[in-house]
Enzyme design. Sequence first.
Site, short mmCIF file in Angstrom:
data_model
loop_
_atom_site.label_atom_id
_atom_site.label_comp_id
_atom_site.label_asym_id
_atom_site.label_seq_id
_atom_site.Cartn_x
_atom_site.Cartn_y
_atom_site.Cartn_z
N ASP A 136 0.75 -1.17 -0.03
CA ASP A 136 -0.23 0.14 -0.04
C ASP A 136 0.97 1.55 -0.14
O ASP A 136 2.30 1.90 1.34
CB ASP A 136 -0.69 -0.10 1.10
CG ASP A 136 -2.09 1.00 1.13
OD1 ASP A 136 -1.89 2.15 0.99
OD2 ASP A 136 -3.09 0.65 1.30
N ILE A 137 0.66 1.66 -0.97
CA ILE A 137 1.07 3.53 -1.10
C ILE A 137 1.56 4.04 -0.42
O ILE A 137 2.24 5.03 0.57
CB ILE A 137 0.82 4.61 -2.58
CG1 ILE A 137 2.33 5.03 -2.82
CG2 ILE A 137 -0.68 5.05 -2.24
CD1 ILE A 137 1.68 5.31 -4.53
N ASN B 42 -12.96 -3.09 2.76
CA ASN B 42 -13.89 -2.21 3.20
C ASN B 42 -14.71 -1.85 1.31
O ASN B 42 -14.14 -2.19 0.58
CB ASN B 42 -13.14 -0.34 2.79
CG ASN B 42 -12.41 -0.57 3.79
OD1 ASN B 42 -12.85 -0.96 5.28
ND2 ASN B 42 -11.52 0.35 3.67
N GLN C 151 -14.00 2.71 1.22
CA GLN C 151 -13.90 1.91 -0.34
C GLN C 151 -13.30 3.06 -0.70
O GLN C 151 -14.14 4.39 -0.91
CB GLN C 151 -14.99 1.26 -0.66
CG GLN C 151 -14.13 0.67 -1.67
CD GLN C 151 -14.66 0.06 -3.26
OE1 GLN C 151 -15.70 -0.52 -2.45
NE2 GLN C 151 -14.06 -1.40 -3.95
N HIS D 92 -10.64 -5.69 -3.28
CA HIS D 92 -9.25 -5.37 -2.54
C HIS D 92 -9.20 -5.66 -0.98
O HIS D 92 -9.99 -5.46 0.18
CB HIS D 92 -8.68 -4.76 -2.14
CG HIS D 92 -8.62 -3.23 -2.12
ND1 HIS D 92 -9.45 -2.57 -2.76
CD2 HIS D 92 -8.25 -2.48 -0.91
CE1 HIS D 92 -10.05 -1.70 -1.92
NE2 HIS D 92 -9.55 -1.44 -0.84
N HIS E 95 -6.90 -5.33 2.62
CA HIS E 95 -5.41 -4.83 3.28
C HIS E 95 -5.47 -6.13 4.28
O HIS E 95 -5.98 -6.91 4.79
CB HIS E 95 -6.36 -3.67 3.96
CG HIS E 95 -7.09 -3.09 3.27
ND1 HIS E 95 -6.47 -1.66 2.95
CD2 HIS E 95 -7.48 -2.39 2.75
CE1 HIS E 95 -6.64 -0.98 2.50
NE2 HIS E 95 -7.91 -1.71 2.58
P1 5GP Z 1 -9.59 1.88 0.55
O1 5GP Z 1 -10.18 2.74 1.39
O2 5GP Z 1 -10.40 1.57 -0.67
O3 5GP Z 1 -9.62 -0.61 0.83
O4 5GP Z 1 -8.03 1.66 0.41
C1 5GP Z 1 -7.55 1.10 -0.30
C2 5GP Z 1 -6.16 1.81 0.00
O5 5GP Z 1 -4.99 2.14 -2.05
C3 5GP Z 1 -5.85 2.83 0.98
O6 5GP Z 1 -5.25 2.02 2.19
C4 5GP Z 1 -4.77 3.51 -0.30
O7 5GP Z 1 -3.38 3.49 0.47
C5 5GP Z 1 -3.94 2.55 -1.51
N1 5GP Z 1 -3.52 3.54 -2.23
C6 5GP Z 1 -4.80 4.00 -3.35
N2 5GP Z 1 -3.71 4.56 -4.88
C7 5GP Z 1 -3.05 3.44 -4.46
C8 5GP Z 1 -2.49 3.66 -5.66
O8 5GP Z 1 -2.01 4.42 -6.77
N3 5GP Z 1 -0.49 2.90 -5.50
C9 5GP Z 1 -1.02 1.43 -4.32
N4 5GP Z 1 0.15 0.91 -4.20
N5 5GP Z 1 -2.20 2.01 -3.14
C10 5GP Z 1 -3.12 2.61 -3.58
#
Ligand code: 5GP
Length: 140
Positions: A31-32, A88, A95, A101, A103
């Site tokens: 995760d970035i 999420n 989300q 995805h 985590h």
């Molecule tokens: P969500 O909130 O949708 O469950 O989590 C999305 C996750 O994707 C976040 O933790 C965010 O940091 C990660 N993320 C968003 N953009 C990128 C990206 O360009 N590269 C990577 N590796 N992770 C990302």
Amino acid sequence: MSSDCIFCRIIEGSLPSSKVYEDELAVAFMDIMPVNPGHVLVVPKKHVRELSELDEDTGAHLFRVAMRIEKALRASGLQCEGTNLLQNNGREAWQEVMHVHLHVIPRFRGDKVKVHFGQQQARREELGLWAGQIKARLQP
Ligand code: 5GP
Ligand code: ZN
């Protein structure tokens, strides 16, 4: 594949990522914006927005991959005394990337994670009512 999806672009290789795992159905990469160092995302290769739209076999496979990553994290030397698996679905449920995805988040004593779920005690009758509503819609 959806060209305006960040995860699809990572999967096809047009955006960089730090991959830890790949097979025919799934990839896992760092995760970035990690909650803690070692935070990994497990992602199906096909573009599916949310868990409810994903087939069960792929869902089970994602969980299998996450379990393997969780074990590797614990053995990696990164700080990992416990883990959270977080998944999420929908904007209301945090989300941000609309490609399903999972985590895998390493946790350790003294980390800076704070989550407030705002749980409240429920009455027995309410629990029974909610259980009935869910049971009535469960697919065999
Ligand atoms: P969500 O909130 O949708 O469950 O989590 C999305 C996750 O994707 C976040 O933790 C965010 O940091 C990660 N993320 C968003 N953009 C990128 C990206 O360009 N590269 C990577 N590796 N992770 C990302
Ligand atoms: Zn996608």
